[in-house]
Design an enzyme around this catalytic site. Structure first.
Site, PDB file in Angstrom:
ATOM      1  N   CYS A   2       0.787  -1.259   0.007  1.00  0.00           N
ATOM      2  CA  CYS A   2      -0.091  -0.037  -0.034  1.00  0.00           C
ATOM      3  C   CYS A   2       0.604   1.235   0.043  1.00  0.00           C
ATOM      4  CB  CYS A   2      -1.012  -0.048   1.099  1.00  0.00           C
ATOM      5  SG  CYS A   2      -2.275   1.232   1.241  1.00  0.00           S
ATOM      6  N   HIS A  59      -3.412  -5.778   0.967  1.00  0.00           N
ATOM      7  CA  HIS A  59      -2.741  -6.129   2.338  1.00  0.00           C
ATOM      8  C   HIS A  59      -2.754  -7.324   2.623  1.00  0.00           C
ATOM      9  CE1 HIS A  59      -2.370  -1.691   3.799  1.00  0.00           C
ATOM     10  NE2 HIS A  59      -3.352  -1.381   3.000  1.00  0.00           N
ATOM     11  N   GLU A  79      -0.749  -8.606   4.729  1.00  0.00           N
ATOM     12  CA  GLU A  79      -0.564  -8.629   6.440  1.00  0.00           C
ATOM     13  C   GLU A  79      -1.660  -8.786   7.065  1.00  0.00           C
ATOM     14  OE1 GLU A  79      -0.682  -6.019   4.896  1.00  0.00           O
ATOM     15  OE2 GLU A  79      -0.678  -4.193   6.117  1.00  0.00           O
TER      16      GLU A  79
END
Lengths: 82, 226
Positions: free
Chosen positions: B87, B196, B198
């Site tokens: 991002c 994302h 994560e």
């Protein structure tokens, strides 16, 4: 000292949704005849006279603008020296 | 000894804690790096996480790309250090010149925050070797300036050399050219993507565990090299 103006605009081929939104708002105000709007940034720098044009160009092309998506114009204003 | 993965925090970074957690879930040791650091503490890889570094002043990622910590990151990446930008981290790596192209405002002007499916286009990079080419993964997308752009010449190189790593499986909601969600460097060791991974490592907190594969990929590579 000289005043240096750097104007940065999204490249013509890059979609500028902000400019488009501004253009549409003009239509809602009853404005006619504006075919296109691009929204950019306007930087005003107070610069020592010793700074050469090439350095100003480097500042614009490596920091103030991203050459991948933007174009820029550097303009040294005269007659504002202190 | 597990591999050590640096996670950078800039003023305005949001996702460093989740990135460090993902590193630990994958079996690595997460090492916190601060934006003013000039020493990478000998880490084996670096994650540049998401957020709004320096308030997105000037352009998203522009100030962070010129921060003290990024000097040694760029030098190390050019010598082969694996780096992942997520991002805002992707925006930073583009601004730092480690990845091609740029990220601009979403075509619809709206901030987009939702789960999204990505198609894995390249499963040979340092960060995707545990994924399967052609498979789809589900991860969150949350960005207002996620529209990937590049000129035709750059795209020809990206497509020709397999540097498009992820594509939106549906039409890109942000208007990204050629539906590109993530790209890599020519050597495949620097990867950036807007969504994302994560945030998708545990069913309790994410839509899937698909994102963990990026972190296990780099750790497997580092362990094999050790």
């Amino acid at each position: 000292m000289a005043r240096v103006i750097v104007d940065v605009l999204p490249k013509a081929e890059i979609l500028d949704p902000q400019g488009q939104a501004v253009a549409r708002a003009m239509g809602r105000l009853g404005v006619t005849g504006v075919a296109d709007v691009r929204q950019g940034k306007h930087f005003v720098l107070e610069v020592d006279d010793a700074v050469p044009d090439a350095e100003l160009e480097r500042i614009a092309g490596t920091l103030l603008a991203n050459p991948v998506m933007e174009e820029w114009i550097v303009r040294r204003e005269t007659g504002t020296g202190a | 000894m597990s591999a050590r993965v640096g996670v950078i925090t800039f003023p305005g970074t949001l996702d460093d804690v989740d990135a460090a957690r993902a590193v630990r879930y994958a079996g690595g040791e997460a090492v916190s790096l601060w934006h003013r650091d000039t020493d990478l503490q000998g880490v084996d890889a670096v994650v540049v996480p998401g957020g709004f570094s320096y308030g997105d002043y000037l352009r998203a990622g522009a100030i962070a790309a010129r921060s003290p910590v990024m000097g040694p990151v760029v030098d190390a990446a050019q010598r082969g250090l694996p780096v992942l930008g997520i991002c805002n981290g992707f925006q930073i790596l583009c601004e730092a010149g480690l990845l091609p192209g740029a990220l601009v405002r979403n075509a619809g002007l709206r901030f987009i925050c939702r789960e999204i499916r990505l198609r894995v286009e390249n499963a040979t990079t340092a960060w995707t070797s545990d994924l399967t080419a052609g498979a789809e993964i589900t991860v969150p997308l949350k960005s207002g300036e996620g529209r990937f752009v590049a000129d035709d010449e750059t795209f020809a190189r990206l497509e020709g050399e397999g540097q498009v790593v992820f594509r939106y499986a549906e039409t890109a909601p942000n208007g990204a050219l050629r539906d590109v969600a993530g790209v890599c460097s020519a050597d495949g060791r620097v990867v950036g993507l807007m969504p994302h991974p994560e945030h998708a490592i545990d069913a309790l907190t994410g839509p899937s565990t698909d994102g963990l594969g990026l972190f296990t990929s780099v750790l497997a590579r580092l362990t094999a090299a050790a």
